[in-house]
Scaffold this motif. Structure first.
Motif, PDB file in Angstrom:
ATOM      1  N   CYS A   1       0.833  -1.285  -0.054  1.00 32.48           N
ATOM      2  CA  CYS A   1      -0.080   0.280  -0.109  1.00 32.48           C
ATOM      3  C   CYS A   1       0.677   1.133   0.218  1.00 32.48           C
ATOM      4  O   CYS A   1       1.898   1.461   0.783  1.00 32.48           O
ATOM      5  CB  CYS A   1      -1.233  -0.026   1.121  1.00 32.48           C
ATOM      6  SG  CYS A   1      -2.090   1.305   1.278  1.00 32.48           S
TER       7      CYS A   1
ATOM      8  N   VAL B   1      -0.126   4.235   0.814  1.00 35.00           N
ATOM      9  CA  VAL B   1      -0.514   5.248   1.768  1.00 35.00           C
ATOM     10  C   VAL B   1       0.584   5.528   2.951  1.00 35.00           C
ATOM     11  O   VAL B   1       0.597   6.425   3.419  1.00 35.00           O
ATOM     12  CB  VAL B   1      -2.015   5.096   2.003  1.00 35.00           C
ATOM     13  CG1 VAL B   1      -2.411   6.219   2.822  1.00 35.00           C
ATOM     14  CG2 VAL B   1      -2.662   4.965   0.985  1.00 35.00           C
ATOM     15  N   GLY B   2       0.579   4.401   3.723  1.00 37.45           N
ATOM     16  CA  GLY B   2       1.634   4.402   4.654  1.00 37.45           C
ATOM     17  C   GLY B   2       1.059   4.990   6.080  1.00 37.45           C
ATOM     18  O   GLY B   2       1.770   5.618   6.855  1.00 37.45           O
ATOM     19  N   CYS B   3      -0.317   4.538   6.355  1.00 35.75           N
ATOM     20  CA  CYS B   3      -0.819   4.740   7.626  1.00 35.75           C
ATOM     21  C   CYS B   3      -0.110   4.291   8.660  1.00 35.75           C
ATOM     22  O   CYS B   3       0.565   3.225   8.840  1.00 35.75           O
ATOM     23  CB  CYS B   3      -1.975   4.419   7.701  1.00 35.75           C
ATOM     24  SG  CYS B   3      -3.296   4.825   6.550  1.00 35.75           S
TER      25      CYS B   3
ATOM     26  N   PHE C   1      -0.224   3.378  11.568  1.00 37.21           N
ATOM     27  CA  PHE C   1      -0.655   2.407  12.602  1.00 37.21           C
ATOM     28  C   PHE C   1      -0.885   1.030  11.765  1.00 37.21           C
ATOM     29  O   PHE C   1      -1.334  -0.038  12.440  1.00 37.21           O
ATOM     30  CB  PHE C   1      -2.037   2.638  13.111  1.00 37.21           C
ATOM     31  CG  PHE C   1      -3.192   3.257  12.129  1.00 37.21           C
ATOM     32  CD1 PHE C   1      -3.677   2.206  11.278  1.00 37.21           C
ATOM     33  CD2 PHE C   1      -3.286   4.543  11.849  1.00 37.21           C
ATOM     34  CE1 PHE C   1      -4.611   2.843  10.169  1.00 37.21           C
ATOM     35  CE2 PHE C   1      -4.154   4.894  10.881  1.00 37.21           C
ATOM     36  CZ  PHE C   1      -4.764   4.196  10.150  1.00 37.21           C
ATOM     37  N   CYS C   2      -0.442   1.097  10.723  1.00 30.66           N
ATOM     38  CA  CYS C   2      -0.885  -0.297   9.599  1.00 30.66           C
ATOM     39  C   CYS C   2       0.283  -1.127   9.364  1.00 30.66           C
ATOM     40  O   CYS C   2       1.362  -0.532   8.893  1.00 30.66           O
ATOM     41  CB  CYS C   2      -1.526   0.285   8.508  1.00 30.66           C
ATOM     42  SG  CYS C   2      -2.273  -1.107   7.466  1.00 30.66           S
TER      43      CYS C   2
ATOM     44  N   SER D   1       0.319  -2.982   6.726  1.00 31.70           N
ATOM     45  CA  SER D   1       0.268  -3.158   5.152  1.00 31.70           C
ATOM     46  C   SER D   1       1.060  -2.000   4.484  1.00 31.70           C
ATOM     47  O   SER D   1       1.561  -2.027   3.238  1.00 31.70           O
ATOM     48  CB  SER D   1      -1.215  -2.971   4.538  1.00 31.70           C
ATOM     49  OG  SER D   1      -2.080  -3.885   5.222  1.00 31.70           O
ATOM     50  N   GLY D   2       1.365  -0.873   5.059  1.00 30.43           N
ATOM     51  CA  GLY D   2       1.860   0.197   4.268  1.00 30.43           C
ATOM     52  C   GLY D   2       3.369   0.296   4.498  1.00 30.43           C
ATOM     53  O   GLY D   2       4.025   1.255   4.063  1.00 30.43           O
TER      54      GLY D   2
ATOM     55  N   GLY E   1      -9.360  -4.599   2.364  1.00 29.05           N
ATOM     56  CA  GLY E   1      -8.018  -5.209   2.566  1.00 29.05           C
ATOM     57  C   GLY E   1      -6.820  -4.419   2.133  1.00 29.05           C
ATOM     58  O   GLY E   1      -6.870  -3.126   2.382  1.00 29.05           O
ATOM     59  N   ILE E   2      -5.807  -4.673   1.877  1.00 31.11           N
ATOM     60  CA  ILE E   2      -4.542  -4.128   1.788  1.00 31.11           C
ATOM     61  C   ILE E   2      -4.859  -3.172   0.260  1.00 31.11           C
ATOM     62  O   ILE E   2      -5.126  -3.746  -0.713  1.00 31.11           O
ATOM     63  CB  ILE E   2      -3.340  -4.958   1.494  1.00 31.11           C
ATOM     64  CG1 ILE E   2      -3.292  -5.823   2.835  1.00 31.11           C
ATOM     65  CG2 ILE E   2      -2.133  -4.138   1.031  1.00 31.11           C
ATOM     66  CD1 ILE E   2      -2.181  -6.794   2.833  1.00 31.11           C
ATOM     67  N   GLY E   3      -4.351  -1.989   0.591  1.00 27.91           N
ATOM     68  CA  GLY E   3      -4.146  -0.926  -0.551  1.00 27.91           C
ATOM     69  C   GLY E   3      -5.457   0.052  -0.559  1.00 27.91           C
ATOM     70  O   GLY E   3      -6.264   0.089   0.207  1.00 27.91           O
TER      71      GLY E   3
ATOM     72  N   VAL F   1      -9.161   6.158   2.033  1.00 27.62           N
ATOM     73  CA  VAL F   1      -8.696   7.018   2.934  1.00 27.62           C
ATOM     74  C   VAL F   1      -9.161   8.474   2.611  1.00 27.62           C
ATOM     75  O   VAL F   1      -8.870   9.471   3.164  1.00 27.62           O
ATOM     76  CB  VAL F   1      -6.979   7.002   2.977  1.00 27.62           C
ATOM     77  CG1 VAL F   1      -6.514   6.106   3.719  1.00 27.62           C
ATOM     78  CG2 VAL F   1      -6.374   7.360   1.817  1.00 27.62           C
TER      79      VAL F   1
HETATM   80  S1  SF4 Z   1      -4.000  -0.727   3.611  1.00 27.75           S
HETATM   81 FE1  SF4 Z   1      -5.324   0.989   4.474  1.00 27.75          FE
HETATM   82  S2  SF4 Z   1      -4.790   1.317   6.646  1.00 27.75           S
HETATM   83 FE2  SF4 Z   1      -2.964   0.374   5.664  1.00 27.75          FE
HETATM   84  S3  SF4 Z   1      -1.835   1.848   4.866  1.00 27.75           S
HETATM   85 FE3  SF4 Z   1      -3.218   1.220   3.347  1.00 27.75          FE
HETATM   86  S4  SF4 Z   1      -4.609   2.736   3.486  1.00 27.75           S
HETATM   87 FE4  SF4 Z   1      -3.549   3.005   5.458  1.00 27.75          FE
END
Ligand code: SF4
Length: 382
Positions: free
Chosen positions: A116, A118-120, A122-123, A125-126, A172-174, A208
Protein backbone atom coordinates in the motif's frame (compact mmCIF):
# COMPACT_ATOMS: atom_id res chain seq x y z
CA UNK A 1 -1.13 -11.47 -14.33
CA UNK A 2 -0.66 -15.06 -15.51
CA UNK A 3 2.39 -17.35 -15.43
CA UNK A 4 1.94 -18.13 -19.15
CA UNK A 5 1.90 -14.98 -21.31
CA UNK A 6 -0.17 -16.76 -23.98
CA UNK A 7 -3.05 -17.10 -21.55
CA UNK A 8 -5.52 -14.50 -20.35
CA UNK A 9 -7.09 -14.35 -16.92
CA UNK A 10 -10.76 -15.15 -17.39
CA UNK A 11 -11.78 -13.47 -14.13
CA UNK A 12 -10.30 -10.23 -15.42
CA UNK A 13 -12.26 -10.34 -18.68
CA UNK A 14 -15.75 -8.89 -18.93
CA UNK A 15 -18.34 -11.12 -20.59
CA UNK A 16 -18.26 -9.01 -23.76
CA UNK A 17 -14.52 -9.60 -24.15
CA UNK A 18 -14.89 -13.34 -23.77
CA UNK A 19 -17.92 -13.36 -26.09
CA UNK A 20 -15.73 -11.78 -28.78
CA UNK A 21 -13.25 -14.66 -28.38
CA UNK A 22 -16.12 -17.17 -28.77
CA UNK A 23 -17.51 -15.31 -31.80
CA UNK A 24 -14.11 -15.45 -33.54
CA UNK A 25 -14.31 -19.22 -33.24
CA UNK A 26 -17.87 -19.21 -34.52
CA UNK A 27 -19.11 -20.85 -31.36
CA UNK A 28 -22.80 -20.52 -30.48
CA UNK A 29 -23.72 -17.14 -28.95
CA UNK A 30 -24.67 -18.74 -25.65
CA UNK A 31 -21.21 -20.28 -25.21
CA UNK A 32 -19.70 -17.30 -23.38
CA UNK A 33 -22.48 -17.23 -20.79
CA UNK A 34 -22.27 -21.00 -20.47
CA UNK A 35 -18.58 -20.83 -19.54
CA UNK A 36 -19.13 -17.90 -17.15
CA UNK A 37 -21.94 -19.85 -15.50
CA UNK A 38 -19.55 -22.72 -14.84
CA UNK A 39 -17.00 -20.36 -13.37
CA UNK A 40 -19.10 -17.90 -11.38
CA UNK A 41 -22.15 -19.95 -10.48
CA UNK A 42 -20.70 -23.42 -10.08
CA UNK A 43 -17.22 -22.38 -8.96
CA UNK A 44 -15.50 -24.53 -11.58
CA UNK A 45 -11.85 -23.61 -12.09
CA UNK A 46 -10.91 -26.20 -14.72
CA UNK A 47 -12.21 -26.13 -18.29
CA UNK A 48 -12.10 -29.94 -18.41
CA UNK A 49 -14.87 -30.06 -15.81
CA UNK A 50 -17.25 -28.14 -18.12
CA UNK A 51 -18.95 -31.29 -19.27
CA UNK A 52 -21.50 -29.72 -21.62
CA UNK A 53 -18.71 -28.38 -23.83
CA UNK A 54 -17.07 -30.43 -26.57
CA UNK A 55 -13.64 -31.78 -25.64
CA UNK A 56 -12.02 -29.89 -28.51
CA UNK A 57 -13.56 -26.61 -27.32
CA UNK A 58 -12.37 -27.25 -23.78
CA UNK A 59 -8.86 -27.81 -25.11
CA UNK A 60 -9.02 -24.53 -27.05
CA UNK A 61 -10.13 -22.71 -23.93
CA UNK A 62 -7.28 -24.20 -21.90
CA UNK A 63 -4.76 -23.04 -24.50
CA UNK A 64 -5.78 -19.39 -24.23
CA UNK A 65 -7.38 -18.88 -20.83
CA UNK A 66 -6.73 -19.48 -17.20
CA UNK A 67 -9.40 -19.22 -14.50
CA UNK A 68 -7.42 -18.99 -11.25
CA UNK A 69 -3.90 -17.57 -11.14
CA UNK A 70 -3.33 -17.30 -7.39
CA UNK A 71 -1.69 -20.01 -5.31
CA UNK A 72 -2.90 -20.43 -1.76
CA UNK A 73 0.34 -19.71 0.09
CA UNK A 74 -1.21 -19.76 3.54
CA UNK A 75 -4.56 -20.17 5.22
CA UNK A 76 -5.55 -19.42 8.79
CA UNK A 77 -8.84 -20.33 10.36
CA UNK A 78 -10.20 -18.77 13.51
CA UNK A 79 -12.42 -20.40 16.10
CA UNK A 80 -15.06 -17.80 15.26
CA UNK A 81 -15.23 -18.96 11.63
CA UNK A 82 -13.09 -16.18 10.17
CA UNK A 83 -10.68 -17.53 7.55
CA UNK A 84 -7.79 -15.68 6.09
CA UNK A 85 -6.07 -16.56 2.81
CA UNK A 86 -2.76 -15.39 1.49
CA UNK A 87 -2.82 -15.73 -2.29
CA UNK A 88 0.48 -15.61 -4.11
CA UNK A 89 0.38 -14.40 -7.71
CA UNK A 90 2.71 -15.77 -10.41
CA UNK A 91 5.19 -12.89 -10.03
CA UNK A 92 5.52 -13.48 -6.27
CA UNK A 93 3.31 -10.58 -5.18
CA UNK A 94 0.74 -11.63 -2.60
CA UNK A 95 -2.69 -10.58 -1.44
CA UNK A 96 -4.54 -11.12 1.78
CA UNK A 97 -8.24 -11.79 1.71
CA UNK A 98 -10.57 -12.75 4.53
CA UNK A 99 -13.88 -14.56 4.93
CA UNK A 100 -15.92 -13.09 7.78
CA UNK A 101 -19.05 -15.11 8.53
CA UNK A 102 -21.54 -13.36 10.78
CA UNK A 103 -24.97 -14.87 11.38
CA UNK A 104 -26.66 -14.58 7.98
CA UNK A 105 -23.82 -12.72 6.28
CA UNK A 106 -20.70 -14.06 4.69
CA UNK A 107 -18.39 -11.23 3.82
CA UNK A 108 -15.24 -11.35 1.71
CA UNK A 109 -12.73 -8.65 2.60
CA UNK A 110 -10.41 -8.28 -0.38
CA UNK A 111 -7.31 -6.26 -1.29
CA UNK A 112 -6.92 -3.78 -4.14
CA UNK A 113 -3.13 -3.42 -4.31
CA UNK A 114 -0.08 -5.52 -3.46
CA UNK A 115 1.30 -3.49 -0.60
CA UNK A 116 0.00 0.00 0.00
CA UNK A 117 1.38 3.41 -0.95
CA UNK A 118 -0.47 5.34 1.77
CA UNK A 119 1.67 4.30 4.74
CA UNK A 120 -0.74 4.90 7.62
CA UNK A 121 1.40 4.96 10.73
CA UNK A 122 -0.72 2.38 12.58
CA UNK A 123 -0.90 -0.19 9.77
CA UNK A 124 1.32 -3.12 8.81
CA UNK A 125 0.24 -3.04 5.17
CA UNK A 126 1.88 0.23 4.30
CA UNK A 127 5.24 -0.45 5.92
CA UNK A 128 6.94 -1.65 2.75
CA UNK A 129 5.03 0.64 0.40
CA UNK A 130 3.35 -0.31 -2.85
CA UNK A 131 4.64 -3.40 -4.63
CA UNK A 132 2.26 -3.14 -7.59
CA UNK A 133 -1.34 -2.62 -8.59
CA UNK A 134 -3.53 -5.70 -8.60
CA UNK A 135 -5.26 -6.47 -11.87
CA UNK A 136 -9.04 -6.57 -12.07
CA UNK A 137 -8.82 -10.35 -12.37
CA UNK A 138 -6.74 -10.65 -9.21
CA UNK A 139 -9.22 -8.52 -7.28
CA UNK A 140 -12.15 -10.65 -8.47
CA UNK A 141 -10.21 -13.85 -7.86
CA UNK A 142 -9.86 -13.08 -4.17
CA UNK A 143 -13.64 -12.96 -3.85
CA UNK A 144 -13.98 -16.14 -5.89
CA UNK A 145 -11.40 -18.00 -3.80
CA UNK A 146 -12.96 -16.76 -0.58
CA UNK A 147 -16.38 -17.88 -1.82
CA UNK A 148 -14.95 -21.33 -2.46
CA UNK A 149 -14.29 -21.59 1.29
CA UNK A 150 -17.98 -21.14 2.01
CA UNK A 151 -18.94 -24.74 1.42
CA UNK A 152 -22.09 -26.22 -0.01
CA UNK A 153 -23.58 -23.85 -2.59
CA UNK A 154 -27.16 -24.85 -1.81
CA UNK A 155 -26.81 -24.34 1.93
CA UNK A 156 -28.70 -21.28 3.22
CA UNK A 157 -29.93 -20.45 -0.24
CA UNK A 158 -32.19 -17.42 -0.31
CA UNK A 159 -33.94 -16.10 -3.41
CA UNK A 160 -31.85 -13.65 -5.39
CA UNK A 161 -28.76 -14.00 -3.20
CA UNK A 162 -25.55 -15.83 -3.72
CA UNK A 163 -25.84 -18.74 -1.30
CA UNK A 164 -22.18 -18.68 -0.48
CA UNK A 165 -21.10 -15.08 -0.28
CA UNK A 166 -23.42 -12.20 0.61
CA UNK A 167 -21.08 -9.18 0.85
CA UNK A 168 -17.78 -8.02 -0.56
CA UNK A 169 -15.76 -5.24 1.05
CA UNK A 170 -12.70 -3.62 -0.51
CA UNK A 171 -11.11 -3.01 2.86
CA UNK A 172 -8.05 -5.21 2.57
CA UNK A 173 -4.56 -4.06 1.63
CA UNK A 174 -4.24 -1.02 -0.60
CA UNK A 175 -6.06 2.17 -1.50
CA UNK A 176 -8.78 1.11 -3.96
CA UNK A 177 -9.23 4.56 -5.49
CA UNK A 178 -5.51 4.65 -6.34
CA UNK A 179 -6.13 1.63 -8.59
CA UNK A 180 -9.35 3.08 -9.93
CA UNK A 181 -9.86 1.40 -13.31
CA UNK A 182 -8.99 -2.11 -12.16
CA UNK A 183 -11.10 -1.76 -9.03
CA UNK A 184 -14.08 -0.49 -11.01
CA UNK A 185 -13.83 -3.33 -13.50
CA UNK A 186 -13.62 -5.81 -10.63
CA UNK A 187 -16.68 -4.28 -8.93
CA UNK A 188 -18.64 -4.60 -12.18
CA UNK A 189 -17.71 -8.29 -12.44
CA UNK A 190 -18.56 -8.95 -8.79
CA UNK A 191 -21.90 -7.18 -9.29
CA UNK A 192 -22.86 -8.43 -12.78
CA UNK A 193 -25.53 -11.09 -13.29
CA UNK A 194 -23.04 -12.90 -15.55
CA UNK A 195 -20.40 -12.56 -12.82
CA UNK A 196 -20.63 -13.10 -9.07
CA UNK A 197 -24.08 -11.52 -8.96
CA UNK A 198 -23.57 -9.75 -5.64
CA UNK A 199 -25.83 -6.72 -5.28
CA UNK A 200 -24.17 -3.30 -5.44
CA UNK A 201 -25.56 -2.46 -2.01
CA UNK A 202 -23.67 -5.46 -0.65
CA UNK A 203 -20.38 -4.13 -1.97
CA UNK A 204 -18.37 -1.59 0.04
CA UNK A 205 -15.34 0.37 -1.05
CA UNK A 206 -13.20 1.84 1.70
CA UNK A 207 -10.84 4.72 0.96
CA UNK A 208 -8.64 7.15 2.88
CA UNK A 209 -10.43 9.76 0.78
CA UNK A 210 -9.28 10.93 -2.65
CA UNK A 211 -11.77 13.69 -3.51
CA UNK A 212 -11.33 13.62 -7.30
CA UNK A 213 -11.85 9.85 -7.45
CA UNK A 214 -14.79 10.01 -5.01
CA UNK A 215 -16.49 12.47 -7.36
CA UNK A 216 -15.72 10.21 -10.31
CA UNK A 217 -17.13 7.23 -8.44
CA UNK A 218 -20.28 9.22 -7.67
CA UNK A 219 -20.86 9.60 -11.42
CA UNK A 220 -20.52 5.87 -12.14
CA UNK A 221 -24.17 5.07 -11.58
CA UNK A 222 -23.30 2.41 -9.02
CA UNK A 223 -25.16 1.87 -5.78
CA UNK A 224 -22.18 0.59 -3.81
CA UNK A 225 -21.41 1.69 -0.26
CA UNK A 226 -18.61 4.16 0.29
CA UNK A 227 -16.60 4.12 3.50
CA UNK A 228 -14.07 6.82 4.36
CA UNK A 229 -11.18 5.87 6.62
CA UNK A 230 -11.29 9.05 8.66
CA UNK A 231 -9.56 7.98 11.90
CA UNK A 232 -9.20 11.59 13.10
CA UNK A 233 -11.59 14.55 13.05
CA UNK A 234 -8.98 17.28 12.46
CA UNK A 235 -6.34 17.86 9.82
CA UNK A 236 -3.54 18.09 12.38
CA UNK A 237 -4.18 14.69 13.90
CA UNK A 238 -5.21 13.05 10.64
CA UNK A 239 -1.92 14.05 9.02
CA UNK A 240 -0.02 12.37 11.84
CA UNK A 241 -1.84 9.10 11.16
CA UNK A 242 -2.38 9.11 7.39
CA UNK A 243 0.46 10.61 5.31
CA UNK A 244 -1.82 11.14 2.30
CA UNK A 245 -3.97 13.45 4.43
CA UNK A 246 -1.22 16.03 3.85
CA UNK A 247 -2.66 16.40 0.37
CA UNK A 248 -6.34 16.37 1.33
CA UNK A 249 -7.96 18.48 4.01
CA UNK A 250 -10.94 17.32 6.02
CA UNK A 251 -12.92 20.16 4.39
CA UNK A 252 -12.17 18.78 0.93
CA UNK A 253 -13.27 15.35 2.10
CA UNK A 254 -16.55 16.72 3.45
CA UNK A 255 -17.22 18.39 0.13
CA UNK A 256 -16.51 15.18 -1.83
CA UNK A 257 -18.67 13.11 0.53
CA UNK A 258 -21.55 15.55 0.13
CA UNK A 259 -21.17 15.36 -3.63
CA UNK A 260 -21.28 11.55 -3.40
CA UNK A 261 -24.48 11.71 -1.38
CA UNK A 262 -26.11 14.21 -3.76
CA UNK A 263 -25.36 12.02 -6.76
CA UNK A 264 -26.09 8.59 -5.31
CA UNK A 265 -28.40 9.18 -2.35
CA UNK A 266 -26.10 6.80 -0.45
CA UNK A 267 -25.09 7.74 3.07
CA UNK A 268 -21.36 7.42 3.61
CA UNK A 269 -19.75 5.51 6.48
CA UNK A 270 -16.87 7.10 8.36
CA UNK A 271 -14.46 4.46 9.61
CA UNK A 272 -12.82 5.53 12.85
CA UNK A 273 -10.07 3.37 14.27
CA UNK A 274 -9.89 3.99 17.99
CA UNK A 275 -6.24 4.28 18.99
CA UNK A 276 -5.70 4.28 22.74
CA UNK A 277 -4.70 7.73 24.00
CA UNK A 278 -4.40 9.13 20.46
CA UNK A 279 -7.86 9.86 19.06
CA UNK A 280 -10.25 8.52 21.71
CA UNK A 281 -10.58 11.50 24.08
CA UNK A 282 -13.61 13.74 24.79
CA UNK A 283 -12.25 16.50 22.52
CA UNK A 284 -11.99 14.01 19.64
CA UNK A 285 -15.54 12.79 20.22
CA UNK A 286 -16.83 16.39 20.19
CA UNK A 287 -14.88 17.24 17.02
CA UNK A 288 -16.06 14.07 15.32
CA UNK A 289 -19.68 14.80 16.21
CA UNK A 290 -19.34 18.33 14.81
CA UNK A 291 -17.88 16.92 11.61
CA UNK A 292 -20.75 14.46 11.28
CA UNK A 293 -23.22 17.36 11.29
CA UNK A 294 -21.69 18.51 8.00
CA UNK A 295 -22.38 15.27 6.10
CA UNK A 296 -24.97 12.52 5.68
CA UNK A 297 -22.96 9.83 7.38
CA UNK A 298 -22.78 7.17 10.02
CA UNK A 299 -19.72 6.20 12.04
CA UNK A 300 -18.13 2.80 12.33
CA UNK A 301 -15.80 2.54 15.32
CA UNK A 302 -13.12 -0.10 15.31
CA UNK A 303 -10.90 -0.78 18.28
CA UNK A 304 -7.31 -0.99 17.17
CA UNK A 305 -5.47 -4.29 17.30
CA UNK A 306 -1.81 -3.50 17.91
CA UNK A 307 0.83 -4.26 15.32
CA UNK A 308 4.21 -5.06 16.82
CA UNK A 309 6.65 -2.18 16.64
CA UNK A 310 4.24 0.54 15.53
CA UNK A 311 3.71 1.98 18.98
CA UNK A 312 -0.09 2.25 19.07
CA UNK A 313 -2.32 0.72 21.71
CA UNK A 314 -5.76 -0.80 21.77
CA UNK A 315 -8.11 1.35 23.87
CA UNK A 316 -9.77 -0.31 26.80
CA UNK A 317 -13.31 -1.53 26.45
CA UNK A 318 -14.43 1.15 28.94
CA UNK A 319 -12.75 3.93 26.94
CA UNK A 320 -14.42 2.70 23.76
CA UNK A 321 -17.81 2.59 25.51
CA UNK A 322 -17.31 6.12 26.74
CA UNK A 323 -16.42 7.35 23.26
CA UNK A 324 -19.57 5.73 21.84
CA UNK A 325 -21.73 7.31 24.53
CA UNK A 326 -20.33 10.75 23.83
CA UNK A 327 -21.13 10.38 20.14
CA UNK A 328 -24.61 9.02 20.79
CA UNK A 329 -25.31 11.87 23.20
CA UNK A 330 -24.65 14.17 20.24
CA UNK A 331 -27.03 12.16 18.02
CA UNK A 332 -24.34 10.53 15.91
CA UNK A 333 -25.39 7.26 14.28
CA UNK A 334 -22.53 5.08 15.49
CA UNK A 335 -21.81 1.36 15.33
CA UNK A 336 -18.92 -0.57 16.79
CA UNK A 337 -17.32 -3.38 14.93
CA UNK A 338 -16.28 -6.37 16.94
CA UNK A 339 -12.88 -7.90 16.45
CA UNK A 340 -12.94 -11.07 14.42
CA UNK A 341 -10.33 -13.73 13.91
CA UNK A 342 -8.93 -12.90 17.32
CA UNK A 343 -6.84 -16.09 17.38
CA UNK A 344 -5.29 -15.68 13.93
CA UNK A 345 -3.07 -13.07 12.28
CA UNK A 346 -6.12 -11.18 11.15
CA UNK A 347 -4.97 -7.57 11.36
CA UNK A 348 -4.57 -6.20 7.86
CA UNK A 349 -1.16 -6.79 6.30
CA UNK A 350 0.31 -9.02 8.97
CA UNK A 351 -0.02 -12.34 7.16
CA UNK A 352 1.59 -10.94 4.02
CA UNK A 353 4.49 -9.48 5.99
CA UNK A 354 4.97 -12.72 7.86
CA UNK A 355 6.19 -14.44 4.69
CA UNK A 356 9.89 -15.31 4.77
CA UNK A 357 10.49 -13.01 1.74
CA UNK A 358 8.26 -10.22 2.88
CA UNK A 359 10.40 -7.29 1.79
CA UNK A 360 13.26 -5.14 2.95
CA UNK A 361 12.31 -5.09 6.60
CA UNK A 362 11.98 -8.86 6.61
CA UNK A 363 9.42 -10.96 8.37
CA UNK A 364 7.94 -10.01 11.71
CA UNK A 365 9.98 -11.93 14.19
CA UNK A 366 7.44 -12.82 16.84
CA UNK A 367 3.98 -14.30 16.85
CA UNK A 368 1.73 -11.74 15.26
CA UNK A 369 -0.74 -9.82 17.35
CA UNK A 370 -4.21 -11.22 17.11
CA UNK A 371 -7.34 -9.49 15.99
CA UNK A 372 -8.62 -7.64 12.97
CA UNK A 373 -9.06 -3.97 12.26
CA UNK A 374 -11.48 -4.92 9.52
CA UNK A 375 -14.42 -6.80 10.91
CA UNK A 376 -18.16 -7.00 11.22
CA UNK A 377 -20.45 -4.81 13.38
CA UNK A 378 -20.96 -5.60 17.03
CA UNK A 379 -20.12 -4.39 20.53
CA UNK A 380 -17.00 -3.08 22.17
CA UNK A 381 -16.39 -5.82 24.68
CA UNK A 382 -13.01 -7.56 24.85
S1 SF4 B 1 -3.94 -0.61 3.84
FE1 SF4 B 1 -5.35 1.02 4.51
S2 SF4 B 1 -4.77 1.43 6.64
FE2 SF4 B 1 -3.08 0.30 5.72
S3 SF4 B 1 -1.61 1.85 4.99
FE3 SF4 B 1 -2.99 1.36 3.27
S4 SF4 B 1 -4.65 2.86 3.40
FE4 SF4 B 1 -3.60 2.89 5.38
Amino acid sequence: MTSDPRKQHLLGTPLTGFAAFCAERKWPVYRARQVYQWVFEHGVADFDAMTNLAKTDRAKLSERWIILTGREARRQESKDGTSKLLLEWPDGAASECVLIPDETRRTACISSQAGCPVGCTFCASGIDGLQRQLTAGEIVEQAVQIRALCGDPVENRRPGEDPRLSNVVLMGIGEPLANYDNVLQAIHTINADWGMNIGARKITLSTVGLPRQIRRLAEEDLQINLAISLHAPTDVLRRKLIPWAERVSVDELVSAVNFYFEKTGREVTLEYLLLGGVNDGPRHAADLANLCRRMRCNVNLIRYNPVAGLGFERPSSAAAHHFVEQLRARSVNVHVRKSRGIDIDAACGQLRRARPDSGPTGPVDKPLQPGSNKAAPDGVTD
